[in-house]
Motif scaffolding. Structure first.
Motif, mmCIF file in Angstrom:
data_model
loop_
_atom_site.group_PDB
_atom_site.id
_atom_site.type_symbol
_atom_site.label_atom_id
_atom_site.label_comp_id
_atom_site.label_asym_id
_atom_site.label_seq_id
_atom_site.Cartn_x
_atom_site.Cartn_y
_atom_site.Cartn_z
ATOM 1 N N LEU A 61 0.832 -1.210 0.000
ATOM 2 C CA LEU A 61 0.000 0.000 0.000
ATOM 3 C C LEU A 61 0.863 1.255 0.000
ATOM 4 O O LEU A 61 0.593 2.214 -0.728
ATOM 5 C CB LEU A 61 -0.941 -0.005 1.214
ATOM 6 C CG LEU A 61 -2.048 -1.042 1.192
ATOM 7 C CD1 LEU A 61 -2.658 -1.207 2.586
ATOM 8 C CD2 LEU A 61 -3.121 -0.673 0.171
ATOM 9 N N ARG A 62 1.927 1.251 0.789
ATOM 10 C CA ARG A 62 2.810 2.416 0.869
ATOM 11 C C ARG A 62 3.596 2.635 -0.417
ATOM 12 O O ARG A 62 4.054 3.749 -0.670
ATOM 13 C CB ARG A 62 3.759 2.279 2.061
ATOM 14 C CG ARG A 62 3.060 2.492 3.383
ATOM 15 C CD ARG A 62 3.997 2.328 4.561
ATOM 16 N NE ARG A 62 3.324 2.758 5.770
ATOM 17 C CZ ARG A 62 3.187 4.018 6.154
ATOM 18 N NH1 ARG A 62 3.680 4.993 5.445
ATOM 19 N NH2 ARG A 62 2.546 4.319 7.264
ATOM 20 N N ARG A 63 3.759 1.607 -1.242
ATOM 21 C CA ARG A 63 4.422 1.769 -2.541
ATOM 22 C C ARG A 63 3.434 2.265 -3.591
ATOM 23 O O ARG A 63 3.773 2.427 -4.746
ATOM 24 C CB ARG A 63 5.059 0.458 -2.996
ATOM 25 C CG ARG A 63 6.198 -0.041 -2.116
ATOM 26 C CD ARG A 63 7.290 0.929 -1.814
ATOM 27 N NE ARG A 63 7.902 1.511 -3.009
ATOM 28 C CZ ARG A 63 8.866 2.417 -2.976
ATOM 29 N NH1 ARG A 63 9.334 2.839 -1.814
ATOM 30 N NH2 ARG A 63 9.362 2.894 -4.084
ATOM 31 N N GLY A 64 2.194 2.518 -3.169
ATOM 32 C CA GLY A 64 1.212 3.117 -4.064
ATOM 33 C C GLY A 64 0.253 2.153 -4.735
ATOM 34 O O GLY A 64 -0.564 2.570 -5.562
ATOM 35 N N PHE A 65 0.317 0.870 -4.375
ATOM 36 C CA PHE A 65 -0.609 -0.081 -4.967
ATOM 37 C C PHE A 65 -1.971 0.026 -4.279
ATOM 38 O O PHE A 65 -2.047 0.166 -3.062
ATOM 39 C CB PHE A 65 -0.060 -1.505 -4.866
ATOM 40 C CG PHE A 65 1.208 -1.696 -5.647
ATOM 41 C CD1 PHE A 65 1.184 -1.791 -7.030
ATOM 42 C CD2 PHE A 65 2.431 -1.736 -5.002
ATOM 43 C CE1 PHE A 65 2.356 -1.941 -7.751
ATOM 44 C CE2 PHE A 65 3.614 -1.890 -5.711
ATOM 45 C CZ PHE A 65 3.572 -1.992 -7.101
ATOM 46 N N SER A 66 -3.020 -0.027 -5.054
ATOM 47 C CA SER A 66 -4.383 0.096 -4.521
ATOM 48 C C SER A 66 -4.862 -1.256 -3.989
ATOM 49 O O SER A 66 -4.321 -2.312 -4.370
ATOM 50 C CB SER A 66 -5.336 0.569 -5.617
ATOM 51 O OG SER A 66 -5.556 -0.473 -6.565
#
Length: 106
Positions: A61-66
């Motif tokens: 999530l923190r790497r931007g994956f939804s």
């Protein structure tokens, strides 16, 4: 029924509020290493396994994956693994990783 997408959205909100914004990749990995040691020390403690899962989700999530991307990736990876060729587990060392046969149904 548990809804993984809804859980991931809830977890993302909690994590950002509690641990701050940004990728924090090194911190997440550091925490994961500590949790792995706790699992090694007590592999029958389900809560420690779940801690590792939550950290993995937090990192993604923190790497931007939804949440939708994470759920789709879980489904796709499971399907990919099911289509791979695996060595006979009966002949494998139970203390070593069993890896798929490279070059076949990769």
């Amino acid at each position: 029924m548990f809804d993984l997408r809804a859980h991931l959205a809830r977890q993302r909100k909690f994590s950002r509020k509690t641990f701050g914004p940004g990728p924090r990749t090194a911190g997440v990995l550091d925490h994961m290493r500590k949790e792995l040691l706790e699992i090694e020390a007590n592999p029958d403690d389900l809560e420690e396994w779940v801690d590792e899962m939550l950290l993995t989700f937090d990192g993604a999530l923190r790497r931007g994956f939804s949440p939708d991307q994470i759920v789709a990736a879980i489904e796709a990876k499971q399907t990919k693994n099911e289509g791979r060729v695996w060595p006979n587990w009966r002949a494998a060392d139970p203390d070593k990783a069993i890896e798929h046969v490279r070059g076949v149904n990769d």
